[in-house]
Design an enzyme around this catalytic site. Structure first.
Site, PDB file in Angstrom:
ATOM      1  CD  GLN A 104      -2.047 -29.913 -18.955  1.00  0.00           C
ATOM      2  OE1 GLN A 104      -1.060 -30.887 -19.143  1.00  0.00           O
ATOM      3  NE2 GLN A 104      -3.101 -30.124 -19.060  1.00  0.00           N
ATOM      4  CB  SER A 107      -2.296 -31.848 -11.864  1.00  0.00           C
ATOM      5  OG  SER A 107      -2.753 -32.451 -12.949  1.00  0.00           O
ATOM      6  CB  SER A 139       5.436 -32.678 -18.212  1.00  0.00           C
ATOM      7  OG  SER A 139       4.687 -33.633 -17.601  1.00  0.00           O
ATOM      8  CD  GLU A 222      -3.354 -33.441 -21.260  1.00  0.00           C
ATOM      9  OE1 GLU A 222      -4.145 -32.773 -20.627  1.00  0.00           O
ATOM     10  OE2 GLU A 222      -2.221 -33.821 -20.651  1.00  0.00           O
ATOM     11  CD  GLU A 351      -8.788 -46.091 -13.864  1.00  0.00           C
ATOM     12  OE1 GLU A 351      -8.075 -45.065 -13.821  1.00  0.00           O
ATOM     13  OE2 GLU A 351      -8.371 -47.404 -14.144  1.00  0.00           O
TER      14      GLU A 351
HETATM   15  C1  LIG Z   1       3.736 -38.522 -16.145  1.00  0.00           C
HETATM   16  C2  LIG Z   1       2.933 -37.440 -15.997  1.00  0.00           C
HETATM   17  C3  LIG Z   1       2.829 -36.154 -16.414  1.00  0.00           C
HETATM   18  C4  LIG Z   1       2.075 -35.480 -16.050  1.00  0.00           C
HETATM   19  N1  LIG Z   1       2.058 -34.049 -16.588  1.00  0.00           N
HETATM   20  C5  LIG Z   1       1.174 -32.987 -16.131  1.00  0.00           C
HETATM   21  C6  LIG Z   1       1.548 -31.703 -16.618  1.00  0.00           C
HETATM   22  O1  LIG Z   1       2.135 -31.515 -17.236  1.00  0.00           O
HETATM   23  N2  LIG Z   1       0.536 -30.903 -16.154  1.00  0.00           N
HETATM   24  C7  LIG Z   1      -0.358 -31.299 -15.154  1.00  0.00           C
HETATM   25  O2  LIG Z   1      -1.404 -30.399 -14.958  1.00  0.00           O
HETATM   26  N3  LIG Z   1      -0.773 -32.502 -14.886  1.00  0.00           N
HETATM   27  C8  LIG Z   1       0.249 -33.457 -15.207  1.00  0.00           C
HETATM   28  N4  LIG Z   1      -0.005 -34.788 -14.940  1.00  0.00           N
HETATM   29  C9  LIG Z   1      -0.925 -35.097 -13.966  1.00  0.00           C
HETATM   30  C10 LIG Z   1      -2.145 -35.733 -14.319  1.00  0.00           C
HETATM   31  O3  LIG Z   1      -2.941 -35.208 -15.144  1.00  0.00           O
HETATM   32  C11 LIG Z   1      -2.894 -36.462 -13.088  1.00  0.00           C
HETATM   33  O4  LIG Z   1      -2.130 -37.281 -12.443  1.00  0.00           O
HETATM   34  C12 LIG Z   1      -4.116 -37.182 -13.248  1.00  0.00           C
HETATM   35  O5  LIG Z   1      -5.063 -36.427 -13.748  1.00  0.00           O
HETATM   36  C13 LIG Z   1      -4.783 -37.926 -12.216  1.00  0.00           C
HETATM   37  O6  LIG Z   1      -4.566 -37.073 -10.977  1.00  0.00           O
HETATM   38  P1  LIG Z   1      -4.279 -37.365  -9.700  1.00  0.00           P
HETATM   39  O7  LIG Z   1      -2.884 -37.775  -9.970  1.00  0.00           O
HETATM   40  O8  LIG Z   1      -4.751 -36.405  -8.729  1.00  0.00           O
HETATM   41  O9  LIG Z   1      -5.108 -38.994  -9.311  1.00  0.00           O
HETATM   42  P2  LIG Z   1      -6.638 -39.034  -8.592  1.00  0.00           P
HETATM   43  O10 LIG Z   1      -7.395 -38.360  -9.439  1.00  0.00           O
HETATM   44  O11 LIG Z   1      -6.421 -38.788  -7.140  1.00  0.00           O
HETATM   45  O12 LIG Z   1      -6.920 -40.550  -9.075  1.00  0.00           O
HETATM   46  C14 LIG Z   1      -6.506 -41.632  -8.225  1.00  0.00           C
HETATM   47  C15 LIG Z   1      -7.066 -42.906  -8.942  1.00  0.00           C
HETATM   48  O13 LIG Z   1      -8.328 -42.646  -8.886  1.00  0.00           O
HETATM   49  C16 LIG Z   1      -8.967 -42.846 -10.013  1.00  0.00           C
HETATM   50  N5  LIG Z   1     -10.232 -41.879 -10.040  1.00  0.00           N
HETATM   51  C17 LIG Z   1     -10.424 -40.951  -9.446  1.00  0.00           C
HETATM   52  N6  LIG Z   1     -11.695 -40.390  -9.811  1.00  0.00           N
HETATM   53  C18 LIG Z   1     -12.557 -41.313 -10.143  1.00  0.00           C
HETATM   54  C19 LIG Z   1     -13.723 -41.650 -10.637  1.00  0.00           C
HETATM   55  N7  LIG Z   1     -14.727 -40.497 -10.706  1.00  0.00           N
HETATM   56  N8  LIG Z   1     -13.957 -42.803 -11.060  1.00  0.00           N
HETATM   57  C20 LIG Z   1     -13.269 -43.676 -11.171  1.00  0.00           C
HETATM   58  N9  LIG Z   1     -12.182 -43.678 -10.843  1.00  0.00           N
HETATM   59  C21 LIG Z   1     -11.638 -42.263 -10.156  1.00  0.00           C
HETATM   60  C22 LIG Z   1      -8.096 -42.634 -10.978  1.00  0.00           C
HETATM   61  O14 LIG Z   1      -8.557 -43.015 -12.045  1.00  0.00           O
HETATM   62  C23 LIG Z   1      -6.841 -43.150 -10.111  1.00  0.00           C
HETATM   63  O15 LIG Z   1      -6.729 -44.394 -10.908  1.00  0.00           O
HETATM   64  C24 LIG Z   1       1.010 -35.585 -15.182  1.00  0.00           C
HETATM   65  C25 LIG Z   1       0.864 -37.134 -14.686  1.00  0.00           C
HETATM   66  C26 LIG Z   1       1.863 -37.851 -14.910  1.00  0.00           C
HETATM   67  C27 LIG Z   1       1.870 -39.405 -14.491  1.00  0.00           C
END
Ligand SMILES: Cc1cc2nc3c(=O)[nH]c(=O)nc-3n(C[C@H](O)[C@H](O)[C@H](O)COP(=O)(O)OP(=O)(O)OC[C@H]3O[C@@H](n4cnc5c(N)ncnc54)[C@H](O)[C@@H]3O)c2cc1C
Lengths: 381, 345
Positions: A104, A107, A139, A222, A351
């Site tokens: 996928q 991100s 992933s 998902e 969240e």
């Molecule tokens: C083990 C693992 C596997 C993954 N696999 C994939 C994959 O295969 N393909 C893919 O595309 N992505 C993948 N991801 C990515 C995942 O979808 C993102 O990490 C996730 O959507 C959060 O985005 P970010 O890491 O940029 O965090 P951010 O969006 O920067 O968030 C940081 C913090 O801020 C909080 N936050 C952000 N916006 C808000 C809001 N509006 N209100 C309140 N709180 C908020 C979040 O909850 C979090 O606690 C994976 C992540 C992990 C950990």
């Protein structure tokens, strides 16, 4: 012919020692996912009937669903909903049999929770698109044949409008996959650099500019897939067994916490059972959006409890492995504890899921937004 | 066994709900709590006459509806949603189940129509996992005092665990003194027997209390649902800082979590209608705290108005807190799971 008979006849007439041949034939017989249409691995039945097939097929070769979870849980329903007939025919069979693994590509470094702000560009060039950008946390990209990819095709309109969804050929020139090591020591996920990657237009899924709507389908599926819970053994039963096996480690304070966690786990199990009954009865409830959140919290609490209960100061293995599946059961407590931390981040953070429940289920107003009507290219970053 | 509601159950719910909407709005409950008649016998008679709730669990051959705990649970949900001050739990569930288990058919026929109301004379706080205090007899008469009994002041017939089993005593033969109660919508009383004549009708087992706890989980679900629905409506309406307070994430997330708790409580309460030991213990351990939490969140998110006597949220808080103690605390039910689920201390 009823479904049970159909399964029994299939078993009687096929050879399970040829694993791949078996799986391909099972797909062709419509016994892969019975709620899919005929000709695409299904029989057009209700989703609830799949349990009948699984029961009848138990003990026969399976498609190792943990290894192809992204394909099964996310790519397939999206292709089914938005793909052309040709795309459905081309992709669904090898996806289901596990011959082709999917990843996928959503991100990006600058676009996580706010996925719609993503900037990987796709520019049309005749019958092809040229893709440039970077994806992250991907992933399984290291063993994937295909990826589901969301790109920006029009930077001049507000962010939700200018996106287009593709199937990315992971073997195409310009696709570079680099491991990202996780807190568990291993590297399940990756960074994926896309440099001048050329994708033919027939790998586009859905209309140009309609990528957000297509992506919503993927994300909804998902969360359901993740919330459906672990396949082999539940975390609650792992913890309960550890408790039973080690009377010497028990204490009254731990006992109180165990009982409370066990009740929570049992309530989550019942919630999932009730949800499945609703689905089978054709009344999917909004409860589905909550399951992933419950699952994440419970997994984290139980796995944290287990490490503390075992008084375990060791760790099984920090080597940078490149696993094909997430194996909660085959590893030790410390791994379970660390890996479970990802459950509240992957597939939409807890969240964000609370926002979704509050707005879509309870109907509460969204917070004031500053980014909705601004062209993507003018957004502050 | 399905965890969903059947069409018949939904019809029963609709009937109870519409009767309560007319006859038992929060203002009426509030108006009654400090009166001489906190229990609403008029409402109870109409629920019995129009819908047959008094005899719901009584087999048809004894004049009842011959329904199962599934239907009784739906009634409990609706009564909880309305904090209705009626003796359904005390008469139609606890006393009725005790008489049924004892094989006593004669009193059941009096209860089925709702003309006679009964009450199980045990402390409402008694746990199904401990010995129930029994009243002793001296020659041919009962002597003793039981405190914290619900539904006693409106009972015609007292169903009393005694040292030889289960006895039936006419209420007029006992002294029943209402106590000032935390939950004014289901007040407690002290029942005293001074040489009261009685008749032993069969045996008594604390399984009756377990059945009560299993159905109480549905009442707790109803309470929690009212609190959630009412609060969601309020935060959409109330404005501060030039916006609906329900648009603040701190509030949205609390309500999303509460919704998840209610979803879990619904599954657990539905499962508990089997009255199986594990199903009841899980539901009782889970639903009690959910109802209390829902009422506490409702109060907090209403601000000052939530703290007033005039607003009904306190009725739900008091009912929820009393229910959490009734028929075994969450801790009692969790402790029972140690042996039920093989998780020994
Ligand atoms: C083990 C693992 C596997 C993954 N696999 C994939 C994959 O295969 N393909 C893919 O595309 N992505 C993948 N991801 C990515 C995942 O979808 C993102 O990490 C996730 O959507 C959060 O985005 P970010 O890491 O940029 O965090 P951010 O969006 O920067 O968030 C940081 C913090 O801020 C909080 N936050 C952000 N916006 C808000 C809001 N509006 N209100 C309140 N709180 C908020 C979040 O909850 C979090 O606690 C994976 C992540 C992990 C950990």
């Amino acid at each position: 012919m009823d479904l049970v008979e159909r399964c029994r006849e299939f078993r009687a007439t096929h050879d399970p020692s040829d694993r791949l041949g078996w799986l391909r034939a099972r797909f062709d017989a419509g016994l892969a996912w019975v709620h899919y249409p005929e000709g695409l691995g299904g029989l057009g039945l209700s989703r609830g009937m799949q349990a009948v097939v699984e029961a009848e097929m138990s003990g026969t070769p399976d498609n190792d669903p943990g290894r192809i979870g992204i394909g099964l849980g996310m790519a397939a329903p999206t292709i089914l909903a938005f793909g052309t007939d040709e795309q459905k025919r081309r992709f669904l069979r090898p996806l289901w049999t596990g011959e082709e693994v999917w990843c996928q590509l959503f991100s990006e470094p600058g676009a996580g929770s706010d996925l719609a702000t993503l900037g990987t560009r796709a520019v049309r060039d005749g019958d092809e698109w040229v893709v440039d950008g970077q994806k992250v946390w991907t992933s399984g990209a290291h063993h994937a044949r295909w990826g589901i990819l969301v790109t920006r095709t029009d930077p001049d309109v507000p962010k939700h409008q200018g996106m287009t969804y593709f199937v990315a050929d992971m073997h195409a020139p310009g696709v570079e996959v680099r491991p990202l090591r996780q807190i568990t020591g291993e590297a399940e996920f990756n960074e994926v650099f896309l440099t001048g990657v050329r994708l033919p237009d027939d790998l586009r899924l859905g209309a140009v500019g309609d990528g957000w709507r297509v992506a919503q389908t993927t994300l909804m599926n998902e969360r359901v897939a993740i919330g459906a819970g672990p396949a082999r053994r539940s975390m609650a039963s792992i913890v309960a067994d550890a408790w039973r096996e080690h009377p010497e480690l028990r204490s009254p304070a731990m006992h109180q916490r165990l009982l409370k966690l066990w009740v929570d786990a049992e309530v989550m199990r019942l919630t999932a059972v009730r949800l499945r009954e609703q689905l089978a009865a054709g009344h999917p409830g909004p409860e589905g959006s909550g399951m992933k959140l419950l699952f994440a919290r419970l997994h984290q609490e139980l796995s944290g409890f287990e490490v503390e209960f075992r008084r375990e100061l060791g760790y099984d293995d920090w080597t940078l492995r490149r696993p094909e599946t997430v194996d909660f059961v085959g590893r030790e407590a410390g791994y379970r504890y660390l890996r479970a931390k990802g459950n509240s981040i992957e597939g939409g953070t807890s969240e964000i899921l609370r926002n979704i429940i509050a707005e879509r289920v309870l109907g509460l107003p969204s917070e004031p937004r500053v980014d909705k009507d601004v062209p993507w290219k003018d957004l502050p970053r | 066994m399905s965890l969903l509601y059947s069409d018949v159950e939904e019809e029963l719910r609709a009937a109870v709900r519409s009767l309560l909407a007319d006859a038992c709005p929060p203002s009426a409950v509030l108006g009654r709590v400090e009166s001489a008649e906190p229990y609403d016998l008029g409402l109870w008679k109409s629920l019995a006459r129009d819908i047959g709730v008094a005899g719901l669990l009584i087999p048809e051959e004894h004049g009842g509806a011959g329904a199962t705990p599934r239907e009784a649970a739906v009634v409990m949900e609706e009564l909880g949603r309305a904090v209705a001050p009626v003796p359904f739990l005390s008469s139609a569930v606890l006393a009725t189940r005790a008489l049924l288990d004892a094989g006593a058919s004669a009193p059941l026929e009096r209860l089925a129509s709702g003309e006679t109301t009964a009450c199980l004379v045990v402390p409402f706080a008694a746990s199904p996992y401990a010995d129930v205090p029994v009243v002793s007899h001296d020659g041919g008469a009962l002597t003793g005092t039981v405190r914290g009994v619900v539904g006693a002041e409106v009972a015609d017939l007292l169903v009393v665990p005694v040292d030889e089993g289960l006895a039936v005593v006419e209420a007029s033969a006992a002294e029943i003194v209402p106590a000032v109660s935390l939950d004014q919508t289901r007040p407690i009383a002290t029942v005293t027997f001074n040489d009261a004549a009685y008749e032993v009708v069969g045996g008594f087992s604390p399984d009756v209390l377990r059945a009560g706890a299993g159905l109480l989980a549905s009442e707790q679900l109803g309470i929690a649902e009212w609190c959630l629905t009412t609060t969601v409506a309020y935060v959409k309406e109330r404005r501060q800082f030039a916006r609906q307070i329900g648009s603040f994430q701190a509030i949205k997330h609390r309500l999303a979590d509460l919704w998840l708790e209610v979803v879990g409580a619904r599954a657990a309460a539905r499962n508990a209608v089997s009255l199986e030991p594990q199903a009841v213990a899980v539901a009782a351990a889970y639903c009690g705290p959910v109802a209390v939490h829902a009422a506490e969140e409702a109060l907090q998110l209403h601000g000052g108005i939530g703290m007033t006597w005039e607003h009904p949220v306190h009725l739900y808080l008091k009912r929820a807190k009393a229910d959490e103690i009734a028929l075994g605390t969450p801790g009692d039910h969790r402790a029972a799971l140690a042996s039920i689920a093989d998780l020994p201390a």
